[in-house]
Design a protein around this motif. Structure first.
Motif, PDB file in Angstrom:
ATOM      1  N   GLN A 344      22.128  27.560  38.287  1.00 42.31           N
ATOM      2  CA  GLN A 344      23.748  28.850  39.102  1.00 42.31           C
ATOM      3  C   GLN A 344      24.520  28.072  39.290  1.00 42.31           C
ATOM      4  OE1 GLN A 344      20.879  29.663  42.509  1.00 42.31           O
ATOM      5  NE2 GLN A 344      19.473  30.309  40.649  1.00 42.31           N
ATOM      6  N   LEU A 345      24.648  26.649  39.556  1.00 42.06           N
ATOM      7  CA  LEU A 345      26.239  26.037  40.277  1.00 42.06           C
ATOM      8  C   LEU A 345      27.013  25.735  38.940  1.00 42.06           C
ATOM      9  CD1 LEU A 345      24.407  22.633  42.607  1.00 42.06           C
ATOM     10  CD2 LEU A 345      25.562  24.997  43.082  1.00 42.06           C
ATOM     11  N   ILE A 346      26.052  25.529  38.039  1.00 44.60           N
ATOM     12  CA  ILE A 346      26.321  26.112  36.270  1.00 44.60           C
ATOM     13  C   ILE A 346      27.676  27.814  36.430  1.00 44.60           C
ATOM     14  CG2 ILE A 346      26.966  26.001  34.082  1.00 44.60           C
ATOM     15  CD1 ILE A 346      25.218  24.186  34.520  1.00 44.60           C
ATOM     16  N   GLU A 347      27.040  28.226  36.466  1.00 44.45           N
ATOM     17  CA  GLU A 347      27.433  29.660  36.337  1.00 44.45           C
ATOM     18  C   GLU A 347      28.273  30.224  37.624  1.00 44.45           C
ATOM     19  OE1 GLU A 347      25.099  33.511  37.399  1.00 44.45           O
ATOM     20  OE2 GLU A 347      25.047  32.941  35.054  1.00 44.45           O
ATOM     21  N   GLY A 348      28.369  29.323  38.637  1.00 44.52           N
ATOM     22  CA  GLY A 348      28.811  30.136  39.752  1.00 44.52           C
ATOM     23  C   GLY A 348      30.433  29.086  39.214  1.00 44.52           C
ATOM     24  N   LYS A 349      30.673  27.902  39.287  1.00 48.15           N
ATOM     25  CA  LYS A 349      31.504  27.572  38.126  1.00 48.15           C
ATOM     26  C   LYS A 349      32.274  28.066  37.432  1.00 48.15           C
ATOM     27  CE  LYS A 349      34.429  23.351  38.916  1.00 48.15           C
ATOM     28  NZ  LYS A 349      34.966  22.971  39.692  1.00 48.15           N
ATOM     29  N   ILE A 350      31.469  27.840  36.666  1.00 53.80           N
ATOM     30  CA  ILE A 350      32.237  28.817  35.424  1.00 53.80           C
ATOM     31  C   ILE A 350      32.971  30.088  35.569  1.00 53.80           C
ATOM     32  CG2 ILE A 350      31.754  30.811  33.269  1.00 53.80           C
ATOM     33  CD1 ILE A 350      29.000  28.370  32.760  1.00 53.80           C
ATOM     34  N   ILE A 351      32.215  30.871  36.435  1.00 52.30           N
ATOM     35  CA  ILE A 351      33.246  32.449  37.418  1.00 52.30           C
ATOM     36  C   ILE A 351      34.113  31.856  38.019  1.00 52.30           C
ATOM     37  CG2 ILE A 351      32.311  34.454  38.086  1.00 52.30           C
ATOM     38  CD1 ILE A 351      29.287  34.122  37.867  1.00 52.30           C
ATOM     39  N   LYS A 352      34.099  30.854  38.972  1.00 52.35           N
ATOM     40  CA  LYS A 352      35.196  31.020  39.782  1.00 52.35           C
ATOM     41  C   LYS A 352      36.258  29.943  38.827  1.00 52.35           C
ATOM     42  CE  LYS A 352      36.252  27.874  43.629  1.00 52.35           C
ATOM     43  NZ  LYS A 352      36.213  27.053  44.782  1.00 52.35           N
ATOM     44  N   ASP A 353      35.981  29.716  37.736  1.00 52.89           N
ATOM     45  CA  ASP A 353      37.226  28.656  37.449  1.00 52.89           C
ATOM     46  C   ASP A 353      37.504  29.793  35.921  1.00 52.89           C
ATOM     47  OD1 ASP A 353      36.657  26.678  38.557  1.00 52.89           O
ATOM     48  OD2 ASP A 353      35.183  25.243  37.003  1.00 52.89           O
ATOM     49  N   ASN A 354      36.878  30.745  35.499  1.00 49.80           N
ATOM     50  CA  ASN A 354      37.796  32.002  34.640  1.00 49.80           C
ATOM     51  C   ASN A 354      37.793  33.175  35.660  1.00 49.80           C
ATOM     52  OD1 ASN A 354      37.145  30.343  31.957  1.00 49.80           O
ATOM     53  ND2 ASN A 354      35.439  29.503  33.072  1.00 49.80           N
ATOM     54  N   ASP A 355      37.929  33.466  36.880  1.00 54.20           N
ATOM     55  CA  ASP A 355      38.460  34.110  37.263  1.00 54.20           C
ATOM     56  C   ASP A 355      37.650  35.708  36.765  1.00 54.20           C
ATOM     57  OD1 ASP A 355      39.047  35.979  40.085  1.00 54.20           O
ATOM     58  OD2 ASP A 355      41.364  36.501  38.214  1.00 54.20           O
ATOM     59  N   LEU A 356      36.057  35.530  37.180  1.00 55.59           N
ATOM     60  CA  LEU A 356      35.249  36.455  36.524  1.00 55.59           C
ATOM     61  C   LEU A 356      34.897  37.395  37.662  1.00 55.59           C
ATOM     62  CD1 LEU A 356      33.041  34.899  33.498  1.00 55.59           C
ATOM     63  CD2 LEU A 356      35.231  35.695  33.442  1.00 55.59           C
ATOM     64  N   GLN A 357      34.999  38.305  37.558  1.00 50.77           N
ATOM     65  CA  GLN A 357      34.695  39.711  39.173  1.00 50.77           C
ATOM     66  C   GLN A 357      34.004  41.032  38.016  1.00 50.77           C
ATOM     67  OE1 GLN A 357      37.783  40.572  41.856  1.00 50.77           O
ATOM     68  NE2 GLN A 357      38.389  38.133  41.236  1.00 50.77           N
ATOM     69  N   VAL A 358      33.481  41.505  39.042  1.00 51.28           N
ATOM     70  CA  VAL A 358      32.893  43.394  38.730  1.00 51.28           C
ATOM     71  C   VAL A 358      33.421  43.850  39.966  1.00 51.28           C
ATOM     72  CG1 VAL A 358      30.835  44.033  38.703  1.00 51.28           C
ATOM     73  CG2 VAL A 358      30.738  42.110  37.420  1.00 51.28           C
ATOM     74  N   SER A 359      34.805  44.660  39.080  1.00 50.71           N
ATOM     75  CA  SER A 359      34.651  45.680  40.086  1.00 50.71           C
ATOM     76  C   SER A 359      34.126  46.696  40.422  1.00 50.71           C
ATOM     77  CB  SER A 359      36.453  46.302  39.817  1.00 50.71           C
ATOM     78  OG  SER A 359      35.992  47.150  38.570  1.00 50.71           O
ATOM     79  N   PHE A 360      34.578  47.655  41.246  1.00 49.00           N
ATOM     80  CA  PHE A 360      33.766  49.062  41.298  1.00 49.00           C
ATOM     81  C   PHE A 360      34.192  50.315  40.113  1.00 49.00           C
ATOM     82  CE2 PHE A 360      32.976  53.515  42.491  1.00 49.00           C
ATOM     83  CZ  PHE A 360      31.563  53.498  43.394  1.00 49.00           C
ATOM     84  N   ASP A 361      34.905  50.005  39.293  1.00 48.41           N
ATOM     85  CA  ASP A 361      35.339  50.787  38.712  1.00 48.41           C
ATOM     86  C   ASP A 361      34.398  50.269  37.087  1.00 48.41           C
ATOM     87  OD1 ASP A 361      36.640  52.558  39.715  1.00 48.41           O
ATOM     88  OD2 ASP A 361      38.608  52.021  39.840  1.00 48.41           O
ATOM     89  N   GLU A 362      34.384  49.175  37.263  1.00 48.75           N
ATOM     90  CA  GLU A 362      33.379  48.475  36.001  1.00 48.75           C
ATOM     91  C   GLU A 362      32.639  48.850  36.006  1.00 48.75           C
ATOM     92  OE1 GLU A 362      36.262  44.818  34.236  1.00 48.75           O
ATOM     93  OE2 GLU A 362      35.066  44.383  35.915  1.00 48.75           O
ATOM     94  N   LEU A 363      32.153  48.860  37.158  1.00 52.48           N
ATOM     95  CA  LEU A 363      30.161  48.626  37.679  1.00 52.48           C
ATOM     96  C   LEU A 363      30.204  49.978  37.030  1.00 52.48           C
ATOM     97  CD1 LEU A 363      27.978  47.639  38.092  1.00 52.48           C
ATOM     98  CD2 LEU A 363      28.372  48.196  40.564  1.00 52.48           C
TER      99      LEU A 363
END
Length: 440
Positions: A344-363
């Protein structure tokens, strides 16, 4: 109110919160005054109960409640403002000499801090990325299955290889009584096949379940037994034959092609095989991606080194459940959850470092694709935009569904990132070889 932090080490800290009478007295007085107006106490008119009596009856409870509210609000605000990334929740330190009769109060909380670390996606050892292909055998088998499915059923008196048999399996001890239709292709070995071939409608035969079928999972459907029972099942069953049918294969012509793929997309056997291959390999991508995600996850957990505030987390586990756990139980729970917490910590770090986001339109678009796929499985291959939009609206109004779809979409984004950044080696395999290699 005063809040200070004592740094223990990189993973542990203590926060001290001092609350004075000035912080709570006005709010407590306001609440008690409201109680006085509404209290119904025998011997006093409503609104005329002496304040001393109100304080005696409600004062302690109101004080405790208000101080706890102040404490929680102050602590949450402090953690946010200081940008402290904590694991679990702050744990209050016991105070044996705590006195609610005092006017000023002091509280201490233990914090478990999230470690600081770096994630390296590109490791020295390459991770296998499977490219699963539909080989000729799979495609030809699928063509034959289609021809059987759309072919004519012809009743017979005698049993031959490739026939479909309808009959009932029974076993009194295991309470088995299941009428089913199956192909002789499922039956294993010449001895068993010969027993079936000797039957005519109305005949019965006793069979041993051990080595009866090529795949023990077929016993689940034949006998209506559980998955666990199907493995290594070694009993005798009675089979009574009711019908024998064979299938006259459908011709590979335009009429069949249009039933399968309306609109003239397929005009020949070669087109059909190409379409089967394309559709199969699209489905295989999902399995390949899931395998890649699992393997990269395993690699990251094994190769991203950092310490955790383990003593704090064990204490947190011990004291925050429905009932307190013993030291041994807390240690056991921590060992079970440690790997998941690390990822969970590793994944959170990867998501933050690479600015991975899920927008409403994408969802929303992701939900549309998911819904169209489900509708196609039930024969609705061309739903209207309005129908899809209505279903998407209902799905996205359910918070559990939003959470589930968001997690799936984020997993796709992570897989895409791993394909670009991780050290991968591509291995092309047939689906059969993929199953053997990955699942044994």
């Amino acid at each position: 109110m005063d809040i200070t932090r004592e740094h223990i080490d990189d993973l542990n800290a203590i926060v001290k919160v001092a609350i004075t009478k000035d912080d709570y007295k006005e709010k407590v007085a306001e609440i008690l005054n409201d109680y006085r107006k509404k209290a119904n106490i025998p011997g006093f008119r409503k609104g005329h109960v002496p304040m001393g009596l109100v304080k005696k009856q409600y004062g302690r409870a109101v004080l405790v409640d208000e101080v706890n509210k102040l404490l929680q609000d102050a602590l949450n605000k402090y953690l946010t403002e200081e940008k402290l990334d904590v694991l679990g929740n702050p744990l209050p330190k016991p105070q044996d000499d705590f006195n609610w009769e005092a006017e000023d109060f002091s509280f201490e909380f233990e914090l478990g801090l999230s470690p600081v670390f770096e994630v390296k996606l590109k490791g020295k050892k390459a991770i296998t990325h499977y490219q699963i292909t539909a080989d000729d055998k799979m495609i030809n088998d699928q063509v034959e299955n289609i021809r059987k499915q759309y072919g004519k059923i012809i009743s017979k008196d005698t049993v031959e290889e490739g026939d479909e048999l309808t009959g009932t399996f029974t076993n009194e001890e295991k309470e088995i009584e299941n009428k089913t239709t199956f192909s002789l292709d499922k039956i294993k070995g010449k001895r068993n096949l010969d027993k079936f071939k000797a039957l005519k409608a109305g005949d019965s035969v006793v069979l041993k379940t051990k080595s009866l079928v090529n795949d023990n999972h077929d016993l689940i459907g034949l006998l209506k037994v559980s998955h666990d029972d199907a493995h290594d099942l070694d009993i005798e069953v009675n089979f009574t034959l009711e019908e024998v049918n064979t299938r006259e294969l459908a011709e590979l012509n335009q009429d069949l092609f249009d039933k399968l793929f309306p609109g003239g997309a397929v005009a020949s056997e070669e087109d059909l095989k190409a379409k089967i291959k394309e559709d199969a390999e699209k489905q295989f991508v999902q399995q390949s991606d899931q395998k890649l995600l699992n393997d990269v996850t395993e690699y990251l957990v094994e190769n991203t080194k950092f310490d955790l505030p383990s003593a704090f987390l064990k204490k947190w586990i011990q004291n925050t459940g429905e009932k307190p756990l013993s030291d041994e139980e807390a240690n056991e729970e921590y060992e079970k959850s440690e790997k998941g917490l690390r990822y969970q910590l590793i994944e959170g770090k990867i998501i933050k470092d690479n600015d991975l986001q899920v927008s409403f339109d994408e969802l929303k678009e992701f939900a549309k694709g998911f819904i169209k796929l489900q509708m196609a499985q039930f024969g609705q291959t061309n739903p209207s935009d309005e129908d899809v939009e209505n279903i998407v609206g209902r799905v996205l109004s359910n918070q559990e569904e939003v959470k589930r779809l968001s997690e799936q979409l984020m997993s796709q984004k992570l897989v895409s990132l791993y394909k670009e950044e991780a050290n991968l080696k591509t291995k092309e395999v047939s689906y059969e070889d993929f199953v053997k290699e990955v699942y044994g």
